[in-house]
Structure formats: structure tokens, C-alpha cells
Scaffold this motif. Structure first.
Motif, mmCIF file in Angstrom:
data_model
loop_
_atom_site.group_PDB
_atom_site.id
_atom_site.type_symbol
_atom_site.label_atom_id
_atom_site.label_comp_id
_atom_site.label_asym_id
_atom_site.label_seq_id
_atom_site.Cartn_x
_atom_site.Cartn_y
_atom_site.Cartn_z
ATOM 1 N N GLU A 1 -44.971 3.545 -22.490
ATOM 2 C CA GLU A 1 -45.106 4.033 -23.866
ATOM 3 C C GLU A 1 -43.846 4.778 -24.313
ATOM 4 O O GLU A 1 -43.902 5.831 -24.942
ATOM 5 C CB GLU A 1 -46.347 4.912 -23.999
ATOM 6 C CG GLU A 1 -47.641 4.149 -23.721
ATOM 7 C CD GLU A 1 -48.873 5.027 -23.762
ATOM 8 O OE1 GLU A 1 -48.709 6.273 -23.826
ATOM 9 O OE2 GLU A 1 -49.986 4.481 -23.727
ATOM 10 N N GLY A 2 -42.699 4.211 -23.918
ATOM 11 C CA GLY A 2 -41.424 4.727 -24.391
ATOM 12 C C GLY A 2 -40.846 5.884 -23.618
ATOM 13 O O GLY A 2 -39.752 6.358 -23.941
ATOM 14 N N ARG A 3 -41.532 6.353 -22.569
ATOM 15 C CA ARG A 3 -41.032 7.486 -21.797
ATOM 16 C C ARG A 3 -41.073 7.152 -20.312
ATOM 17 O O ARG A 3 -42.034 6.557 -19.817
ATOM 18 C CB ARG A 3 -41.870 8.737 -22.079
ATOM 19 C CG ARG A 3 -41.789 9.220 -23.527
ATOM 20 C CD ARG A 3 -42.872 10.261 -23.794
ATOM 21 N NE ARG A 3 -42.756 11.398 -22.886
ATOM 22 C CZ ARG A 3 -43.752 12.254 -22.654
ATOM 23 N NH1 ARG A 3 -44.938 12.075 -23.245
ATOM 24 N NH2 ARG A 3 -43.585 13.272 -21.829
ATOM 25 N N VAL A 4 -40.019 7.565 -19.604
ATOM 26 C CA VAL A 4 -39.890 7.258 -18.183
ATOM 27 C C VAL A 4 -40.913 8.059 -17.381
ATOM 28 O O VAL A 4 -41.194 9.224 -17.688
ATOM 29 C CB VAL A 4 -38.457 7.565 -17.702
ATOM 30 C CG1 VAL A 4 -38.361 7.488 -16.183
ATOM 31 C CG2 VAL A 4 -37.470 6.587 -18.340
ATOM 32 N N ILE A 5 -41.463 7.432 -16.342
ATOM 33 C CA ILE A 5 -42.396 8.107 -15.438
ATOM 34 C C ILE A 5 -41.737 8.293 -14.082
ATOM 35 O O ILE A 5 -40.747 7.628 -13.754
ATOM 36 C CB ILE A 5 -43.713 7.319 -15.280
ATOM 37 C CG1 ILE A 5 -43.443 5.922 -14.712
ATOM 38 C CG2 ILE A 5 -44.444 7.240 -16.606
ATOM 39 C CD1 ILE A 5 -44.699 5.158 -14.330
ATOM 40 N N ALA A 6 -42.304 9.186 -13.270
ATOM 41 C CA ALA A 6 -41.768 9.459 -11.935
ATOM 42 C C ALA A 6 -42.924 9.669 -10.969
ATOM 43 O O ALA A 6 -43.861 10.431 -11.258
ATOM 44 C CB ALA A 6 -40.863 10.690 -11.954
ATOM 45 N N LEU A 7 -42.852 9.029 -9.808
ATOM 46 C CA LEU A 7 -43.914 9.177 -8.807
ATOM 47 C C LEU A 7 -44.004 10.601 -8.286
ATOM 48 O O LEU A 7 -45.081 11.048 -7.867
ATOM 49 C CB LEU A 7 -43.662 8.215 -7.642
ATOM 50 C CG LEU A 7 -43.711 6.719 -7.961
ATOM 51 C CD1 LEU A 7 -43.358 5.910 -6.711
ATOM 52 C CD2 LEU A 7 -45.082 6.314 -8.483
ATOM 53 N N LYS A 8 -42.903 11.328 -8.300
ATOM 54 C CA LYS A 8 -42.928 12.687 -7.765
ATOM 55 C C LYS A 8 -43.744 13.647 -8.616
ATOM 56 O O LYS A 8 -44.048 14.757 -8.181
ATOM 57 C CB LYS A 8 -41.506 13.214 -7.586
ATOM 58 C CG LYS A 8 -40.777 13.556 -8.866
ATOM 59 C CD LYS A 8 -39.382 14.055 -8.552
ATOM 60 C CE LYS A 8 -38.673 14.557 -9.806
ATOM 61 N NZ LYS A 8 -39.339 15.747 -10.372
ATOM 62 N N ASP A 9 -44.131 13.216 -9.822
ATOM 63 C CA ASP A 9 -44.991 14.051 -10.653
ATOM 64 C C ASP A 9 -46.440 14.046 -10.182
ATOM 65 O O ASP A 9 -47.235 14.893 -10.606
ATOM 66 C CB ASP A 9 -44.950 13.574 -12.110
ATOM 67 C CG ASP A 9 -43.605 13.824 -12.777
ATOM 68 O OD1 ASP A 9 -42.850 14.674 -12.269
ATOM 69 O OD2 ASP A 9 -43.314 13.169 -13.794
ATOM 70 N N ILE A 10 -46.805 13.101 -9.327
ATOM 71 C CA ILE A 10 -48.192 12.980 -8.883
ATOM 72 C C ILE A 10 -48.535 14.152 -7.968
ATOM 73 O O ILE A 10 -47.875 14.381 -6.953
ATOM 74 C CB ILE A 10 -48.414 11.643 -8.151
ATOM 75 C CG1 ILE A 10 -48.136 10.463 -9.101
ATOM 76 C CG2 ILE A 10 -49.835 11.564 -7.597
ATOM 77 C CD1 ILE A 10 -48.195 9.111 -8.422
ATOM 78 N N ASP A 11 -49.606 14.893 -8.313
ATOM 79 C CA ASP A 11 -50.057 16.023 -7.500
ATOM 80 C C ASP A 11 -51.227 15.653 -6.600
ATOM 81 O O ASP A 11 -51.444 16.287 -5.567
ATOM 82 C CB ASP A 11 -50.482 17.195 -8.398
ATOM 83 C CG ASP A 11 -49.291 17.824 -9.123
ATOM 84 O OD1 ASP A 11 -48.199 17.862 -8.528
ATOM 85 O OD2 ASP A 11 -49.466 18.259 -10.276
ATOM 86 N N ALA A 12 -52.007 14.647 -6.991
ATOM 87 C CA ALA A 12 -53.188 14.277 -6.213
ATOM 88 C C ALA A 12 -52.777 13.834 -4.817
ATOM 89 O O ALA A 12 -51.752 13.169 -4.643
ATOM 90 C CB ALA A 12 -53.953 13.166 -6.919
ATOM 91 N N PRO A 13 -53.543 14.206 -3.795
ATOM 92 C CA PRO A 13 -53.209 13.769 -2.430
ATOM 93 C C PRO A 13 -53.279 12.253 -2.307
ATOM 94 O O PRO A 13 -54.072 11.595 -2.990
ATOM 95 C CB PRO A 13 -54.266 14.456 -1.567
ATOM 96 C CG PRO A 13 -55.393 14.760 -2.500
ATOM 97 C CD PRO A 13 -54.769 15.018 -3.832
ATOM 98 N N MET A 14 -52.444 11.705 -1.420
ATOM 99 C CA MET A 14 -52.351 10.262 -1.282
ATOM 100 C C MET A 14 -52.623 9.838 0.157
ATOM 101 O O MET A 14 -52.253 10.528 1.110
ATOM 102 C CB MET A 14 -50.973 9.759 -1.718
ATOM 103 C CG MET A 14 -50.682 9.965 -3.189
ATOM 104 S SD MET A 14 -49.016 9.426 -3.675
ATOM 105 C CE MET A 14 -49.171 7.650 -3.492
ATOM 106 N N PHE A 15 -53.261 8.678 0.275
ATOM 107 C CA PHE A 15 -53.493 8.000 1.550
ATOM 108 C C PHE A 15 -52.816 6.646 1.425
ATOM 109 O O PHE A 15 -53.221 5.811 0.609
ATOM 110 C CB PHE A 15 -55.002 7.841 1.788
ATOM 111 C CG PHE A 15 -55.380 7.268 3.127
ATOM 112 C CD1 PHE A 15 -55.796 8.096 4.164
ATOM 113 C CD2 PHE A 15 -55.365 5.899 3.351
ATOM 114 C CE1 PHE A 15 -56.171 7.574 5.397
ATOM 115 C CE2 PHE A 15 -55.735 5.362 4.571
ATOM 116 C CZ PHE A 15 -56.137 6.202 5.605
ATOM 117 N N VAL A 16 -51.736 6.425 2.180
ATOM 118 C CA VAL A 16 -50.926 5.213 2.062
ATOM 119 C C VAL A 16 -51.015 4.442 3.377
ATOM 120 O O VAL A 16 -50.818 5.020 4.450
ATOM 121 C CB VAL A 16 -49.463 5.555 1.737
ATOM 122 C CG1 VAL A 16 -48.630 4.291 1.619
ATOM 123 C CG2 VAL A 16 -49.381 6.373 0.449
#
Length: 580
Positions: free
Chosen positions: A445-460
Motif C-alpha cells: 500500500e505504497g509503504r515499505v515493510i520490514a520483518l524486524k518490526d514483527i513483535d509476535a514470537p515466531m516458530f520457524v
């Protein structure tokens, strides 16, 4: 006036003529760009022609191989035969290959294979991509002429022919004629098996509670008297049908989750047609992932949810999660990525098929069709393991006259889907070719995103033998995020590693936890420091989900939410899963 192109824009009639011509040739080549192939060969040949030392080295390698073959043929050698098949190559397992003259034919083929592997190694000045593509094309040509493909040069076929009086060849000829007719008419052959979607595949009870033009949302019937308060939303890949995660009852990840006291929702993507040609990658985020989150929130209100994405579904989930983090949307209690890439600098063998020429060629073919056909896509994956998935399969079916045993996963594998033209083009260019997501250039939507903004814990989770999403690439999620993260590496491949139910023999996994105070650890160091554990990774994930859930269990929610405009629309597995 310009004619519209595949993305709704308009183009010059001459460009339309060019694209139509390229689209026609693409159909004849199965979507493989001849320009890309010729460029790779030219790069290899030109640099080899300018390297006399390299030429002498290859000549010496060939002379030594010939000498080894001569010694072997004369019976003068000591120890094992000089050349051995690559790991996983099962074409020469029959004991007849150890007898003359078959052993000599086998060794001659393997010697040529060894020479070409050496010849295609990157030379100074050649690009690594072109060298890898030359090696791949050389393997394809060599596999075509393997002695295992001939009636008179394969001892197993000869033995079967003598024992059956040629019945195997007659049966194989009939099958070949039937398969050729199906191919010419565009029919999709359905494997004969005892498996049926809705009966013993994709048979976990549930209801379709939401539907739009892109997906159906399935809510699964609770199997426990109480459940964790946070529901689980599963976002599968749209490259295949969703029920790889709800296969047979004994290896269904969805059934297992429901049985462990979770309220589970799953997306079942539509099989696109030409009418979906302009569906974009962001439509899969907006009308797919976000629409599903909204629907789940109306059925289980005032609570966050656990989101799980598999393969491409994990990639689009990561994009959606980063966008939500940018907007301070905290509806995700946790994020699970199963064999899903977020960085594409090391995407694996699939890059053999991708460069500017190849992508443009695919775009012209999709411009004409409106989609990438399932057979065109599946052919690329089969080519990566051609000796097993193409030639050995053909030998068994057409020359040995054998019925290959059908398993639930092979039936699912034959149930492929198409890919919308615009979405697939954007996916290949923005992610595979340009790696915008982790390069800080992917805009939503016209603005860059970054994965480092994610605060939720992740299981990869990555799988050790993954040819589609190599685990080193999946592990890159730890480099571009700063949240609490658990990484698991399990045995098996892209699909088999996921289907790792408790009790499955030979399964193992490694697990490690990264807290906010820990520095980055490279994948090889991580591998060395985390010893394997026997068993399934499923209980580890369930325990992790439970730890990220509310402490008290609650009564299961109702199926759907009629009062919120989401009444049950029909039983699982829904209708989209049956669309061919």
C-alpha cells in the motif's frame, strides 16, 4: 490503439504480436526459454575456448576415466568399480547391473556423468548461475541416454520380458498410448487408488464458514471438551491443494491440532482460471490472509490468534504480519512458518529456471493463458530429480509394466493447481529475482515493510532435504527479525518433513530458541550446537503454541457466527478443493 496486456495496461500492436509469438513458442517448449539455455551454453563454451589450461585439464580427466574403464573391462582392477551412482540414484540397484556387459555400460554412463559434472564446474569468468544451468542441462541429456532406459540395455527389463513373455511391454505400450492421448487432449490423469478427497483424504470434520472469490475458510469441529482460547489459522501454499496438512487421518497435522485442544481454521485456496489473470500478490494478502483473520475474529472475538503459514503461504503470512506490525495491529499471538522463505538470496535449485529471459518467457505464456498451468509448473519440479521422477517412473510404467503403489501424498501431489498470471509474475520478480522483502524494498500500500518490526514470537521450521525451500534459506528468518524465535530443523524433504506425526519411524529434529538478548548465530554453527532428537516435531510445536496461549482453557466456540453474518456454508473440505 494499444491492446491491453496481462496486467490491465495497454500495449502497442507490434508488442502484442511479439508476445503472441513468444507465447506460442513457450507452449511448444513447455515454458522453458531457449534463449536462457543458449546463453548459458554460450557463456560456458566461450570461456572454455579461452582457457587452454582448462581444456587440458578436462582432456586429462577424460583420459583417466577411459583408463579406469579399460582396466575395469579387462577385469584387472582391485576393489569396487571406478564410478558410483550419485546418492539417491536407484536406477542401477538390480543385481544384473553387476554382470557383463551391463556393468560396462553402466560404468560408461557414470563416467560420462562424472566428466560432465567436472566440466560444468564454474570456470573463471563464467557466472555461477550459467554453470549450474549447464550442469543441469547436461544431466538431462545424459539421463535421456542412460542404459537403464533401454529394453536391451537394462537387465531388469530383459529379465521381466523373458519371464512374462513380453506382457510387460504390451501393457506398457497401452499405458503410453493412453497417457499420450490424455496429454494431447489436455486431460489431467487421475491416479488409480483407494484415496478420495472428503472420504479418507481431507476428511477432518468441519464446516466452511466463509467464502470469497479467492478462498474458502474451513473451521474444524472441536474434538475436546475445552480448548485453548486462541484459535489457529493455517495459511497453506496456493501452489497445491491445502490438504497436504490434512492428508490421511493418521498423518493429518490439522486433525492432530484439533485433538490437542485447539480451535483450528484453514484456508482452502481456489484453483485459478483465466478469469483470475489480474489477481495480484497483494490480493492474496488482502483478500486472502487478512480476510481470513477478519473472519476468524468475528467467530472467536476479542482474542488474538496463532497464524501458521506453509511454503508460499508462510511467505505471504510473513508479509501480512510485517504489514500488521507497521500498522500496530496486534491480533497475532504467534507466527509459525513451515518450510517458508522470507529471503531469496539462496533459494535453492529452483533458481536454475529463473533469470530475466526465463521470467519474461513465462510472463508471455501466462499473458496468453491467464495463468501458469499446473503441468508446466510440475514439470520444472520433476526435472530437478529427473532420474527418479521422470526416467525411473517411465521405465517402471512403460517398460516393466508395473503399477506404482499409490500413497496419500502421491495422490495429493497429482492434484495440482494453476497460478494467476499477475500474482506469479510479481512473486517471481519481487521476491525471487529482486529479493525486495529482506532488502528493505517491498512496499505494501505504497509503504515499505520490514520483518524486524514483527513483535509476535515466531516458530520457524526447515527440513534437511528440502529442494524447494532449502533450510539455510528458511533459517534466514533469524537474520532479519529481532523477536523471540524458535527454530526447528527436521529430517525429510519439503513435504515429508512436515508430515512427521508422532510414531513415524526414523524421524528426528533439532530445536533451538533465540531470546531477545542473543546475537545472531549462522546456520552451520547452529546445526553443530543443537544435537538431533529422536521423534516428531509436532509435540514441540503444540507445547510451544500452548505456552503462547492463555492459561485457562475455554468451551469450544460455535461453528461459524450466524449473528455476525458467517453461517456455516457446507461441510469440509468445501467446494474449492474439488475444482480442477
Amino acid at each position: 490503439m494499444k491492446a491491453p496486456n496481462g496486467h490491465g495496461e495497454r500495449q502497442h500492436p507490434y508488442e502484442t504480436l511479439d508476445r503472441a509469438n513468444r507465447a506460442l513458442s513457450a507452449r511448444l517448449t513447455g515454458g522453458s526459454s531457449p534463449t536462457a539455455a543458449l546463453t548459458a551454453w554460450a557463456d560456458w563454451a566461450i570461456h572454455l575456448a579461452r582457457a587452454p589450461g582448462r581444456q587440458l585439464e578436462l582432456a586429462e580427466h577424460g583420459v583417466r576415466a577411459a583408463a579406469k574403464l579399460a582396466v575395469h573391462a579387462a577385469g584387472l582392477g582391485q576393489g569396487p568399480a571406478p564410478f558410483a551412482p550419485r546418492p539417491g540414484d536407484r536406477r542401477f540397484e538390480h543385481p544384473g547391473w553387476e554382470t557383463a556387459p551391463f556393468s560396462l555400460w553402466k560404468q560408461g554412463f557414470l563416467a560420462w556423468q562424472d566428466w560432465w559434472e567436472h566440466a560444468a564446474e564454474p570456470a573463471r569468468g563464467t557466472t555461477e548461475h550459467n554453470s549450474a544451468r549447464v550442469a543441469f542441462m547436461a544431466r538431462q541429456m545424459l539421463d535421456l541416454f542412460s542404459p537403464s532406459n533401454g529394453v536391451l540395455t537394462n537387465p531388469e527389463i530383459l529379465q521381466k520380458t523373458l519371464e512374462s513373455g513380453g506382457t510387460n511391454l504390451a501393457l506398457g505400450a497401452a499405458r503410453l498410448a493412453g497417457d499420450a492421448a490424455a496429454m494431447m487432449t489436455g486431460e489431467i490423469p487421475v491416479p488409480e487408488s483407494g484415496y478420495e478427497v472428503g472420504r479418507n483424504l481431507a476428511c477432518t470434520p468441519g464446516e466452511v464458514v466463509y467464502r470469497n472469490d479467492l478462498f474458502e475458510l474451513i473451521q474444524y469441529t472441536p474434538q475436546t471438551g475445552s480448548v485453548h482460547p486462541e484459535p489457529v489459522l493455517i495459511v497453506p501454499a496456493w501452489i497445491m491443494k491445502y490438504y497436504i496438512l490434512d492428508l490421511s487421518p493418521e498423518n493429518s497435522l490439522i486433525r492432530y491440532l484439533v485433538g490437542q485442544g485447539f480451535t483450528v481454521f484453514a484456508i482452502s485456496w481456489v484453483n485459478p482460471t483465466a478469469a483470475h489473470r489480474n489477481v495480484s500478490l497483494d490480493d492474496y494478502r488482502r483478500l486472502g490472509v487478512m480476510a481470513a483473520i477478519e473472519a476468524v475474529g468475528r467467530i472467536v472475538p476479542q482474542t488474538r490468534l496463532h497464524a501458521c503459514g506453509y511454503c508460499l503461504g508462510g511467505t505471504i503470512l510473513a508479509i501480512a504480519a510485517a504489514t500488521m506490525a507497521r500498522e500496530a495491529d496486534d491480533r497475532l499471538a504467534s507466527i509459525t512458518l513451515l518450510a517458508a522463505q522470507t529471503d531469496f538470496t539462496e533459494p535453492g535449485e529452483i533458481m536454475l529456471f529463473l533469470d530475466e529471459s526465463q521470467v519474461a518467457y513465462l510472463e508471455d505464456m501466462m499473458w496468453d493463458q491467464g495463468y501458469l498451468d499446473q503441468s508446466q509448473m510440475a514439470g520444472a519440479f520433476r526435472a530437478l530429480r529427473s532420474e527418479e521422477l521422470i526416467w525411473s517412473h517411465s521405465v517402471r510404467r512403460y517398460l516393466l509394466g508395473e503399477d506404482e503403489p499409490q500413497f496419500d501424498i502421491s495422490v495429493w501431489n497429482a492434484d495440482a493447481t494453476r497460478m494467476p498470471a499477475r500474482m506469479h509474475s510479481e512473486y517471481l520478480r519481487a521476491l525471487f529475482m529482486q529479493n525486495r522483502l529482506t532488502a528493505g524494498r517491498f512496499a505494501v500500500e505504497g509503504r515499505v515493510i520490514a520483518l524486524k518490526d514483527i513483535d509476535a514470537p515466531m516458530f520457524v521450521l526447515g527440513t534437511e532435504k528440502d529442494h524447494i525451500a532449502p533450510w539455510h534459506s528458511v533459517y534466514k528468518a533469524t537474520l532479519f527479525t529481532e523477536n523471540e524465535l524458535t527454530f526447528v530443523l527436521t529430517g525429510g524433504g519439503h513435504n515429508g518433513g512436515i508430515l512427521s506425526e508422532p510414531g513415524h519411524k526414523g524421524r528426528r529434529y533439532r530445536i533451538g530458541h533465540r531470546t531477545l538478548d542473543k546475537n545472531y548465530m549462522d546456520p552451520d554453527t547452529w546445526f553443530q550446537r543443537h544435537p538431533p532428537q529422536e521423534g516428531s516435531w509436532w509435540p514441540e510445536w503444540v507445547a510451544w503454541l500452548a505456552a503462547k496461549s492463555g492459561p485457562e482453557q475455554v468451551p469450544p466456540p460455535a461453528m461459524g457466527a450466524p449473528e455476525a453474518g458467517l453461517p456455516p456454508l457446507g461441510p469440509a473440505p468445501g467446494t474449492y478443493v474439488f475444482r480442477k
